[in-house]
Design an enzyme around this catalytic site. Structure first.
Site, mmCIF file in Angstrom:
data_model
loop_
_atom_site.group_PDB
_atom_site.id
_atom_site.type_symbol
_atom_site.label_atom_id
_atom_site.label_comp_id
_atom_site.label_asym_id
_atom_site.label_seq_id
_atom_site.Cartn_x
_atom_site.Cartn_y
_atom_site.Cartn_z
ATOM 1 N N SER A 111 62.264 21.526 14.604
ATOM 2 C CA SER A 111 61.373 20.399 14.848
ATOM 3 C C SER A 111 61.514 19.952 16.307
ATOM 4 O O SER A 111 61.372 20.761 17.222
ATOM 5 C CB SER A 111 61.682 19.271 13.863
ATOM 6 O OG SER A 111 60.723 18.242 13.914
ATOM 7 N N ARG B 81 60.309 4.855 8.175
ATOM 8 C CA ARG B 81 60.994 5.977 7.541
ATOM 9 C C ARG B 81 60.205 6.507 6.351
ATOM 10 O O ARG B 81 60.104 7.721 6.147
ATOM 11 C CB ARG B 81 62.392 5.548 7.091
ATOM 12 C CG ARG B 81 63.176 6.619 6.345
ATOM 13 C CD ARG B 81 63.317 7.875 7.171
ATOM 14 N NE ARG B 81 64.198 8.840 6.533
ATOM 15 C CZ ARG B 81 64.340 10.098 6.917
ATOM 16 N NH1 ARG B 81 63.668 10.543 7.957
ATOM 17 N NH2 ARG B 81 65.162 10.913 6.292
ATOM 18 N N ASP C 240 54.690 23.904 5.734
ATOM 19 C CA ASP C 240 54.887 22.870 6.744
ATOM 20 C C ASP C 240 53.529 22.488 7.318
ATOM 21 O O ASP C 240 52.970 23.187 8.158
ATOM 22 C CB ASP C 240 55.817 23.393 7.844
ATOM 23 C CG ASP C 240 56.154 22.342 8.902
ATOM 24 O OD1 ASP C 240 55.581 21.232 8.841
ATOM 25 O OD2 ASP C 240 56.972 22.639 9.783
ATOM 26 N N HIS D 204 57.877 20.446 5.959
ATOM 27 C CA HIS D 204 58.552 20.470 7.256
ATOM 28 C C HIS D 204 60.068 20.488 7.103
ATOM 29 O O HIS D 204 60.779 21.085 7.922
ATOM 30 C CB HIS D 204 58.121 19.256 8.082
ATOM 31 C CG HIS D 204 58.650 19.253 9.472
ATOM 32 N ND1 HIS D 204 58.421 20.283 10.361
ATOM 33 C CD2 HIS D 204 59.410 18.344 10.153
ATOM 34 C CE1 HIS D 204 59.008 20.015 11.511
ATOM 35 N NE2 HIS D 204 59.614 18.849 11.418
#
Length: 371
Positions: free
Chosen positions: A147, A217, A312, A345
């Protein structure tokens, strides 16, 4: 494997891409394995948005605090610390010991708060390189990350081409899409609109913008998982057997997201979150070459492994293929793997046999080249 944080202070000025200047800074990092006599077996692992220097192992005083990539890094694991000297660094602007918004500004004697400068991937590569110099490492056997960590690995090969033999770029992209920037902006708005944010100076008020952090979050976590992974893990399962017809938690997925939000709000700094998401948005190595990524990578001297995951949707395989094409256009040695995985992801963090065997095989090849 027992991990021990280490600290290095850098007293000189660092000139950031934003034009700001920091008059000295501290870095916290961890190392695993032993550096060989010619310092050729070092591997830098770059962390993603909400991770840290604690890549692998446990702390002697807290065995439940397991490194975020412990399933991949360690003795006998795909990145084998019996062979390689692995370094994890908490990035500048972080909230786990390196100089960041919660640190003391030496010019004011108060915490930086909202006045801490914005940092970029290029800035992180520079401070990581200075740490490598301090440790006597002239060239990394590999720089690796997933990432945002993968973006750092890619930037390393542009900014410090002579210092990287191999770059392992996992679940990354050459720049964020408009949709990705949009997700980041919604998360930032959740934080900055929290009444306890106080323009980033909440430390002085003895509060934390918990509500904003929790929502940020929760938004982020949704984007890290695939629809299939969510359905398989939670479906429409109820927390209890009956509907309450209220705004209380009713579905298991609601309970999970709120738990993740609460845990994050207890451990992460809001100002750091804002700056790291901005660093993601700013990342665009081809911006200086008129959008030509191949031209941006023209000075690279590395071999590459680029990895993507089919589910992803945040950093889709198409984005990794853009990186691969730019590398091929430069006639660089690149291996590409598009792995069938259901996790979204977050697949780069999972214990997937195909993925881990791929990483192990690539590091076996690196190791053979060092002999």
């Amino acid at each position: 494997m027992i991990a021990t944080p280490k600290f290095e202070s850098f007293p000189g000025n660092i000139y950031l891409k934003s034009g700001a200047v920091l008059q000295g800074y501290d870095l916290v990092y961890e190392t695993y394995g032993e550096l060989n006599s010619d310092c050729s077996n070092a591997v830098l692992v770059c962390h993603a948005l909400n991770a840290s220097h604690h890549v692998a192992g446990i702390y002697e005083e807290d065995e439940k605090n397991i490194g975020w990539w412990d399933n991949l890094v360690g003795p006998g694991k795909p990145l084998d610390t019996n062979r390689f000297f692995v370094i994890g660094v908490n990035n500048l602007g972080g909230c786990h010991g390196s100089t960041g918004p919660s640190s003391i500004n030496p010019l004011t004697g108060k915490q930086w708060g909202g006045s801490f400068p914005f940092v970029t991937v290029e800035d992180w590569v520079e401070v990581q390189s200075r740490l490598a110099d301090r440790l006597g490492i002239k060239q990394f056997a590999a720089v690796m990350g997933g990432s945002l960590g993968g973006m750092q690995a890619l930037q390393w090969t542009i900014d410090k081409p002579e210092k990287v033999k191999n770059a392992i770029v996992v679940a990354a992209a050459p720049k964020l899409s408009a949709q990705n920037i949009a997700f980041n902006e919604v998360a930032r708005q959740a934080i900055t609109s929290d009444p306890e944010f106080f323009d980033g100076n909440f430390y002085e008020h003895g509060v934390v913008p918990r509500r904003g952090l929790k929502i940020a979050r929760m938004i982020g976590h949704i984007t890290y998982l695939s629809d299939d992974a969510m359905n398989k893990k939670f479906g429409r399962d109820l927390r209890e057997d009956i509907l309450k017809f209220s705004l209380d938690i009713e579905f298991q997925i609601e309970s999970y997201l709120r738990y993740q939000g609460d845990k994050f709000a207890d451990s992460f700094d809001a100002n750091t979150y804002l700056r790291i998401t901005k660093a993601l948005d700013y990342f665009d190595p081809a911006a200086s070459t008129g959008g030509d990524l191949a031209k941006a990578l023209a000075k690279s001297q590395s071999d590459y492994l680029v990895v993507s995951f089919t589910s992803d949707w945040r950093f889709s395989p198409q984005r990794s293929r853009e990186i691969v094409k730019a590398l091929v256009d430069n006639q660089l040695n690149v291996s590409y793997a598009e792995i069938e995985a259901p996790h979204g992801h977050d697949a780069f963090l999972m214990d997937d046999a195909v993925y881990h065997n791929l990483i192990r095989t690539y590091f076996d090849r690196i190791w053979e080249g060092l002999q």
